[in-house]
Design a protein around this motif. Structure first.
Motif, PDB file in Angstrom:
ATOM      1  N   LEU A 276      -9.777  -8.750  -1.786  1.00  8.74           N
ATOM      2  CA  LEU A 276     -10.504  -7.550  -2.213  1.00  8.74           C
ATOM      3  C   LEU A 276     -11.878  -7.885  -2.803  1.00  8.74           C
ATOM      4  O   LEU A 276     -12.725  -7.004  -2.956  1.00  8.74           O
ATOM      5  CB  LEU A 276      -9.678  -6.767  -3.239  1.00  8.74           C
ATOM      6  N   LYS A 277     -12.111  -9.149  -3.108  1.00  6.00           N
ATOM      7  CA  LYS A 277     -13.430  -9.582  -3.582  1.00  6.00           C
ATOM      8  C   LYS A 277     -14.468  -9.530  -2.464  1.00  6.00           C
ATOM      9  O   LYS A 277     -15.664  -9.546  -2.726  1.00  6.00           O
ATOM     10  CB  LYS A 277     -13.345 -11.007  -4.128  1.00  6.00           C
ATOM     11  N   GLU A 279     -16.394  -7.737   0.575  1.00  6.48           N
ATOM     12  CA  GLU A 279     -16.780  -6.384   0.998  1.00  6.48           C
ATOM     13  C   GLU A 279     -16.160  -6.027   2.343  1.00  6.48           C
ATOM     14  O   GLU A 279     -15.710  -4.891   2.557  1.00  6.48           O
ATOM     15  CB  GLU A 279     -18.303  -6.284   1.077  1.00  6.48           C
ATOM     16  N   TYR A 281     -13.357  -6.913   3.626  1.00  7.36           N
ATOM     17  CA  TYR A 281     -11.943  -6.579   3.460  1.00  7.36           C
ATOM     18  C   TYR A 281     -11.765  -5.312   2.619  1.00  7.36           C
ATOM     19  O   TYR A 281     -10.952  -4.440   2.954  1.00  7.36           O
ATOM     20  CB  TYR A 281     -11.222  -7.752   2.803  1.00  7.36           C
ATOM     21  N   ALA A 282     -12.544  -5.205   1.548  1.00  4.26           N
ATOM     22  CA  ALA A 282     -12.411  -4.054   0.645  1.00  4.26           C
ATOM     23  C   ALA A 282     -12.723  -2.743   1.349  1.00  4.26           C
ATOM     24  O   ALA A 282     -12.165  -1.693   1.000  1.00  4.26           O
ATOM     25  CB  ALA A 282     -13.328  -4.242  -0.561  1.00  4.26           C
ATOM     26  N   ASN A 283     -13.596  -2.782   2.353  1.00  7.78           N
ATOM     27  CA  ASN A 283     -13.980  -1.572   3.085  1.00  7.78           C
ATOM     28  C   ASN A 283     -13.029  -1.228   4.227  1.00  7.78           C
ATOM     29  O   ASN A 283     -13.250  -0.255   4.953  1.00  7.78           O
ATOM     30  CB  ASN A 283     -15.397  -1.723   3.646  1.00  7.78           C
ATOM     31  N   HIS A 286      -7.137   0.915   3.467  1.00 10.05           N
ATOM     32  CA  HIS A 286      -6.115   0.648   2.459  1.00 10.05           C
ATOM     33  C   HIS A 286      -5.573   1.982   1.961  1.00 10.05           C
ATOM     34  O   HIS A 286      -6.337   2.823   1.479  1.00 10.05           O
ATOM     35  CB  HIS A 286      -6.704  -0.140   1.283  1.00 10.05           C
TER      36      HIS A 286
END
Length: 303
Positions: A276-277, A279, A281-283, A286
């Motif tokens: 999740l650190k 970008e 992956y975080a985008n 989820h």
């Protein structure tokens, strides 16, 4: 696109200097997953024992518990196919066949071949055996999507009978021998225990197990765009009791798994937190709930 997504996430992990942390998470514990195999079987035995000792007024509860146990066995077989259960390949094959694959109507090598093809050819309607994608269906209500998928004969047969339907004589013979020996051993527990086991196991397999498995299959990829890991895979790290019913053993971290398939199930939340650190992956997709809100699985099916 799949290779490009994997390459991008590896590059991002190196830039963030968390590659060593991820690498550590790919190393399986020697005892943890094998121990959970016996825990899952113990849960199933307890669900059957409840009916056998206290009576069939507990049958509904027993079916739910047994179904979750069956789902967890499938998850452990899934880990085994990546050698995240036992690292020794000959031992993994032997152990997985005996305790996970054969009793559920599969052979380890056949399951592994199909599952690894799902990773390699993700989103390819010809080569991905887990491909469920229907643009027209995704325009309908979530209930309609789920019901239509439940009623597909191919999915029902594949989920409930695994690989038993067909001409695989080796599998069919192993399956019959396994269950005959197993039920003979069960008969020593109590004269009625073997009968109760068959009743609870089969009813579970054809009812609640099927219901949660189809929902889980839709949760993994349905409603997303084929072409890459990020575009066609979602995470559903939901919390609460529904997570244990639908995604036991962290099976909801599906995107995390596709990016790092050798991370054992018990390390997936840690890998997710590290990724999740990034970008990239975080985008990605989820979902934080199954049924309510714009971050839910049902909303994602249609959006």
């Amino acid at each position: 696109m799949i290779e490009n997504d994997i390459k991008k996430i590896r590059e991002s992990v190196r830039k963030e200097s968390i590659n060593q942390d991820i690498s550590i998470l790919t190393k399986p514990s020697r005892y943890k997953s094998p121990a959970y195999v016996f825990i899952c079987w113990g849960v199933i035995f307890a669900s059957v024992g409840l009916v056998d000792v206290l009576g069939y007024q507990f049958i509904v509860f027993s079916i739910i518990v047994c179904s979750v146990g069956q789902r967890a066995i499938g998850n452990l077989l899934h880990d085994a196919s990546h050698y995240s259960l036992i690292t020794s390949r000959p031992l993994a094959k032997w152990f997985s066949n005996l305790f996970l694959a054969i009793p559920t109507g599969q052979l380890f090598c056949d399951y592994q071949k199909v599952h690894l093809a799902h990773h390699r050819y993700l989103g390819d309607h010809m080569l991905d055996n887990d491909f469920i994608h229907d643009i027209e269906l995704s325009k309908r209500s979530a209930l309609h999507i789920y019901a239509r998928t439940l009623l597909r004969c191919k999915i029902f047969m594949g989920t409930c009978f695994s690989d038993l339907i067909g001409t695989n004589i080796k599998l069919q013979s192993c399956f019959i021998i396994w269950w005959v020996v197993f039920l003979m051993l069960c008969d020593f527990i109590s004269p009625t225990f073997a009968y109760s086991f068959v009743v609870v196991w089969l009813i579970s397999r054809f009812t609640f197990f099927y219901l949660i498995t189809v929902f889980r299959e839709l949760t993994d990829h349905f409603g997303l765009e084929p072409g890459g890991v990020f575009s066609f895979t979602r995470n559903a790290p939901c919390k609460g009791i529904l997570r244990f019913l639908i995604h036991p053993l962290n099976n909801g971290y599906h995107l995390t798994h596709h990016l790092y398939p050798h991370v054992p199930w018990y390390n997936l939340p840690k890998a997710h937190k590290l990724l999740l650190k990034l970008e990239l992956y975080a985008n990605a997709e989820h979902c934080d709930s199954y049924f309510s809100g714009k971050e839910s699985v049902l909303y994602s099916w249609k959006n």
